[in-house]
Structures are given as C-alpha cells and as structure tokens.
Design a protein around this motif. Sequence first.
Motif, PDB file in Angstrom:
ATOM      1  N   TRP A 138       0.834  -1.203   0.000  1.00  0.00           N
ATOM      2  CA  TRP A 138       0.000   0.000   0.000  1.00  0.00           C
ATOM      3  C   TRP A 138       0.865   1.247   0.000  1.00  0.00           C
ATOM      4  O   TRP A 138       2.056   1.155   0.279  1.00  0.00           O
ATOM      5  N   PRO A 139       0.317   2.410  -0.326  1.00  0.00           N
ATOM      6  CA  PRO A 139      -1.043   2.633  -0.829  1.00  0.00           C
ATOM      7  C   PRO A 139      -1.193   2.142  -2.266  1.00  0.00           C
ATOM      8  O   PRO A 139      -0.256   2.222  -3.056  1.00  0.00           O
ATOM      9  N   VAL A 140      -2.365   1.642  -2.584  1.00  0.00           N
ATOM     10  CA  VAL A 140      -2.627   1.151  -3.942  1.00  0.00           C
ATOM     11  C   VAL A 140      -2.783   2.342  -4.879  1.00  0.00           C
ATOM     12  O   VAL A 140      -3.049   3.468  -4.449  1.00  0.00           O
ATOM     13  N   SER A 141      -2.647   2.086  -6.165  1.00  0.00           N
ATOM     14  CA  SER A 141      -2.598   3.174  -7.146  1.00  0.00           C
ATOM     15  C   SER A 141      -3.852   4.033  -7.135  1.00  0.00           C
ATOM     16  O   SER A 141      -3.794   5.247  -7.358  1.00  0.00           O
ATOM     17  N   GLY A 142      -5.008   3.418  -6.855  1.00  0.00           N
ATOM     18  CA  GLY A 142      -6.251   4.177  -6.891  1.00  0.00           C
ATOM     19  C   GLY A 142      -6.337   5.283  -5.868  1.00  0.00           C
ATOM     20  O   GLY A 142      -7.059   6.265  -6.065  1.00  0.00           O
ATOM     21  N   VAL A 143      -5.613   5.126  -4.764  1.00  0.00           N
ATOM     22  CA  VAL A 143      -5.612   6.177  -3.740  1.00  0.00           C
ATOM     23  C   VAL A 143      -4.279   6.915  -3.668  1.00  0.00           C
ATOM     24  O   VAL A 143      -4.216   8.042  -3.181  1.00  0.00           O
ATOM     25  N   ALA A 144      -3.216   6.283  -4.157  1.00  0.00           N
ATOM     26  CA  ALA A 144      -1.890   6.900  -4.048  1.00  0.00           C
ATOM     27  C   ALA A 144      -1.825   8.247  -4.762  1.00  0.00           C
ATOM     28  O   ALA A 144      -1.093   9.146  -4.350  1.00  0.00           O
ATOM     29  N   ARG A 145      -2.617   8.402  -5.823  1.00  0.00           N
ATOM     30  CA  ARG A 145      -2.566   9.671  -6.555  1.00  0.00           C
ATOM     31  C   ARG A 145      -3.046  10.838  -5.710  1.00  0.00           C
ATOM     32  O   ARG A 145      -2.667  11.989  -5.945  1.00  0.00           O
ATOM     33  N   PHE A 146      -3.843  10.549  -4.677  1.00  0.00           N
ATOM     34  CA  PHE A 146      -4.320  11.620  -3.808  1.00  0.00           C
ATOM     35  C   PHE A 146      -3.272  12.029  -2.771  1.00  0.00           C
ATOM     36  O   PHE A 146      -3.530  12.882  -1.926  1.00  0.00           O
ATOM     37  N   ARG A 147      -2.084  11.428  -2.831  1.00  0.00           N
ATOM     38  CA  ARG A 147      -0.983  11.871  -1.982  1.00  0.00           C
ATOM     39  C   ARG A 147      -0.321  13.124  -2.542  1.00  0.00           C
ATOM     40  O   ARG A 147       0.449  13.786  -1.852  1.00  0.00           O
ATOM     41  N   ASP A 148      -0.622  13.444  -3.794  1.00  0.00           N
ATOM     42  CA  ASP A 148      -0.061  14.626  -4.447  1.00  0.00           C
ATOM     43  C   ASP A 148      -0.926  15.839  -4.104  1.00  0.00           C
ATOM     44  O   ASP A 148      -2.109  15.886  -4.467  1.00  0.00           O
ATOM     45  N   PRO A 149      -0.388  16.839  -3.394  1.00  0.00           N
ATOM     46  CA  PRO A 149      -1.187  18.002  -3.002  1.00  0.00           C
ATOM     47  C   PRO A 149      -1.830  18.712  -4.187  1.00  0.00           C
ATOM     48  O   PRO A 149      -2.945  19.251  -4.059  1.00  0.00           O
ATOM     49  N   GLU A 150      -1.151  18.722  -5.333  1.00  0.00           N
ATOM     50  CA  GLU A 150      -1.725  19.380  -6.508  1.00  0.00           C
ATOM     51  C   GLU A 150      -2.952  18.624  -7.011  1.00  0.00           C
ATOM     52  O   GLU A 150      -3.942  19.237  -7.435  1.00  0.00           O
ATOM     53  N   VAL A 151      -2.888  17.296  -6.954  1.00  0.00           N
ATOM     54  CA  VAL A 151      -4.045  16.485  -7.358  1.00  0.00           C
ATOM     55  C   VAL A 151      -5.206  16.727  -6.401  1.00  0.00           C
ATOM     56  O   VAL A 151      -6.355  16.904  -6.815  1.00  0.00           O
ATOM     57  N   VAL A 152      -4.904  16.758  -5.107  1.00  0.00           N
ATOM     58  CA  VAL A 152      -5.941  16.990  -4.101  1.00  0.00           C
ATOM     59  C   VAL A 152      -6.601  18.338  -4.324  1.00  0.00           C
ATOM     60  O   VAL A 152      -7.841  18.462  -4.297  1.00  0.00           O
ATOM     61  N   ALA A 153      -5.794  19.360  -4.564  1.00  0.00           N
ATOM     62  CA  ALA A 153      -6.330  20.712  -4.741  1.00  0.00           C
ATOM     63  C   ALA A 153      -7.215  20.819  -5.979  1.00  0.00           C
ATOM     64  O   ALA A 153      -8.159  21.617  -6.010  1.00  0.00           O
ATOM     65  N   ALA A 154      -6.907  20.025  -6.994  1.00  0.00           N
ATOM     66  CA  ALA A 154      -7.638  20.126  -8.260  1.00  0.00           C
ATOM     67  C   ALA A 154      -8.821  19.157  -8.351  1.00  0.00           C
ATOM     68  O   ALA A 154      -9.577  19.200  -9.323  1.00  0.00           O
ATOM     69  N   THR A 155      -8.990  18.298  -7.337  1.00  0.00           N
ATOM     70  CA  THR A 155     -10.036  17.277  -7.391  1.00  0.00           C
ATOM     71  C   THR A 155     -11.336  17.809  -6.806  1.00  0.00           C
ATOM     72  O   THR A 155     -11.362  18.338  -5.695  1.00  0.00           O
ATOM     73  N   THR A 156     -12.407  17.656  -7.538  1.00  0.00           N
ATOM     74  CA  THR A 156     -13.716  18.121  -7.081  1.00  0.00           C
ATOM     75  C   THR A 156     -14.400  17.052  -6.231  1.00  0.00           C
ATOM     76  O   THR A 156     -13.998  15.884  -6.231  1.00  0.00           O
ATOM     77  N   ALA A 157     -15.439  17.465  -5.524  1.00  0.00           N
ATOM     78  CA  ALA A 157     -16.207  16.523  -4.709  1.00  0.00           C
ATOM     79  C   ALA A 157     -16.785  15.408  -5.569  1.00  0.00           C
ATOM     80  O   ALA A 157     -16.766  14.227  -5.178  1.00  0.00           O
ATOM     81  N   ASP A 158     -17.291  15.772  -6.744  1.00  0.00           N
ATOM     82  CA  ASP A 158     -17.873  14.765  -7.634  1.00  0.00           C
ATOM     83  C   ASP A 158     -16.819  13.756  -8.086  1.00  0.00           C
ATOM     84  O   ASP A 158     -17.112  12.561  -8.227  1.00  0.00           O
ATOM     85  N   GLU A 159     -15.600  14.212  -8.310  1.00  0.00           N
ATOM     86  CA  GLU A 159     -14.531  13.305  -8.743  1.00  0.00           C
ATOM     87  C   GLU A 159     -14.141  12.352  -7.619  1.00  0.00           C
ATOM     88  O   GLU A 159     -13.862  11.173  -7.866  1.00  0.00           O
ATOM     89  N   ILE A 160     -14.118  12.848  -6.381  1.00  0.00           N
ATOM     90  CA  ILE A 160     -13.814  11.973  -5.247  1.00  0.00           C
ATOM     91  C   ILE A 160     -14.897  10.918  -5.095  1.00  0.00           C
ATOM     92  O   ILE A 160     -14.610   9.727  -4.916  1.00  0.00           O
ATOM     93  N   LEU A 161     -16.146  11.340  -5.184  1.00  0.00           N
ATOM     94  CA  LEU A 161     -17.251  10.396  -5.060  1.00  0.00           C
ATOM     95  C   LEU A 161     -17.221   9.355  -6.178  1.00  0.00           C
ATOM     96  O   LEU A 161     -17.496   8.169  -5.951  1.00  0.00           O
ATOM     97  N   ALA A 162     -16.870   9.792  -7.379  1.00  0.00           N
ATOM     98  CA  ALA A 162     -16.786   8.856  -8.504  1.00  0.00           C
ATOM     99  C   ALA A 162     -15.660   7.848  -8.273  1.00  0.00           C
ATOM    100  O   ALA A 162     -15.814   6.648  -8.549  1.00  0.00           O
ATOM    101  N   ALA A 163     -14.518   8.323  -7.756  1.00  0.00           N
ATOM    102  CA  ALA A 163     -13.399   7.428  -7.479  1.00  0.00           C
ATOM    103  C   ALA A 163     -13.752   6.439  -6.375  1.00  0.00           C
ATOM    104  O   ALA A 163     -13.427   5.245  -6.449  1.00  0.00           O
TER     105      ALA A 163
END
Length: 279
Positions: A138-163
């Motif tokens: 771990w972390p697996v690839s599906g969640v590891a991308r959210f370790r990047d602060p830039e990805v977190v800042a650019a991710t919308t609520a709808d995108e998190i729910l979809a993921a």
Amino acid sequence: MSEIIESTVLRTEIQVDGKSASYLTVEQDGPAVLLLHGTYWNRVWLPVLDRIAAAGLRPIAVDLPGLGRSGGELTLETGTVPALAEWVARFASALELTGPIAVAGHDIGGAVAQHLLVHGGLELPRMALVNSVTYDSWPVSGVARFRDPEVVAATTADEILAARRQAVTQALAGAATERLITDYLAPWTDARVRRSWMAMVGAADNRYTRDLLPALRRNVTPKLLIWGEDDDFQKVEYAERFASEIPHTTLVRVPGAGHIPTENAPGPVARALVDFFTA
C-alpha cells in the motif's frame, strides 16, 4: 445516543478528545473484540457483528476520527498509522476496556492493529487481519494519486465520489448492488469526511508496516489472516508471504471473495473470527 441498525446491532457514540467517536456494537457482557476499518468505515464489519456476538463476544466496530459517522477531522499528522493507533488506545480507555483486548483490522486498520501489537497502547492477546495492508502492499494506485497536493487541490467533490464509487464497487465484488454501494458511499457526501479521507490517504506510507517486520518476526502472539482470494487491492500473495514469515500465523482463505469478504462471505468470516478469538 444510540440507534438500532439491525437486529441487535446498535450505533452509539462516546467522546474521545472532545469529539464524538461513533461505533457499532452489540451491548452485552463478554470479552471485547475491537474491529478497525481502513479507507472505508465501520460498515465493513456490520455483516458479522451479530454472529460474533452470538458466540458470547462483545464486538466493537469503531469509526476512526473524521470518517464514517465519527466527529473530528483528520490531518496529515493525525492520519498516520501511529497517530491512529494512539487514538484507538484512547478510544478503548474512554470505553473503560481494561485488560487484554482482541483486535481485528481490515485494510489500513490492519496496519493500525499491527502497530498496536508491536508498540503497545493496548494489550493484544490475539490479532486478526482481514485483507489488510502488509509489507509494501500500500497505498494502492487508486488512492496513491491523492498523496499529491496538486491532485488533491484540483479534485472536485464529484470526482472523489466517482473514485470512491469505483473502488467500493470493485471491493464489494459479487456482493455489489446499487443499494449497498450507495450505503457505503454515504459518509463521503460530507465534505469533512472527504477531507479526512484524503488526509488518511496523504499520510499512507508503507514504511509503517515495513518497519514492524523485525518485531513481528519475533512476536509470539497468535495471529489470524482472513483473506478474500479475489482481492485486487491486497493480493492474497501478501497474505501467503506473511503467514510463511511471521510466526504463530494462520491463513484462512475465502474463495470468491474480494477486498471486503465480510460482505461476500459473512458466515465463513465470522466463524473464523469466532473460532480464533474463543480458542
């Protein structure tokens, strides 16, 4: 305040660090079994709580802070495995759980359980891991991308729910229905929970399990691995390696089950837990 969830299972809460800690339980006398979740919430344990209680045990499935129905909000500091282990110890203290407490952990909750076993905070006579993180799994690839602060800042609520929908659907495997998926996703409609989840993911680091290995190899506490064989997130090969390298470990495989085998095969999972914790 308590709420009847189903049959004899109650959802209730207690204050930890001035915030509500929500947990599922069957209120009865008997040895306590503390059940820890990972990147989901304590909903993963619901299918087996009645069965565990029927064996005379007192199951307690807690929502970690900021997740599920618990109050508070995780940060990158409080979302680490050591910090979560310290919080679990404070939760147990708030419930006045004294003496040995058996613990089972799913997903990252399994890393928390391993940390408690090695570093203390609770006296663990037995530890069970259910499709848990181990080694460098771990972390697996599906969640590891959210370790990047830039990805977190650019991710919308709808995108998190979809993921989360995609991950939950895959994790539930053959048990997935629209109703169950919606039930699992319910907490993530709260922005505070989404922030807490991203903090937990941002703090995810497999050094927390890798660093425990020397002590685990010397540890004589009985350990049980329960594994859905079709898990695409935590491969059964990791469980096989753990069982071969860590002493006093038994592996129970659950054919046809995915990452959340409590949903795919609640009967076999509960029986394995009960047999282990009442041995």
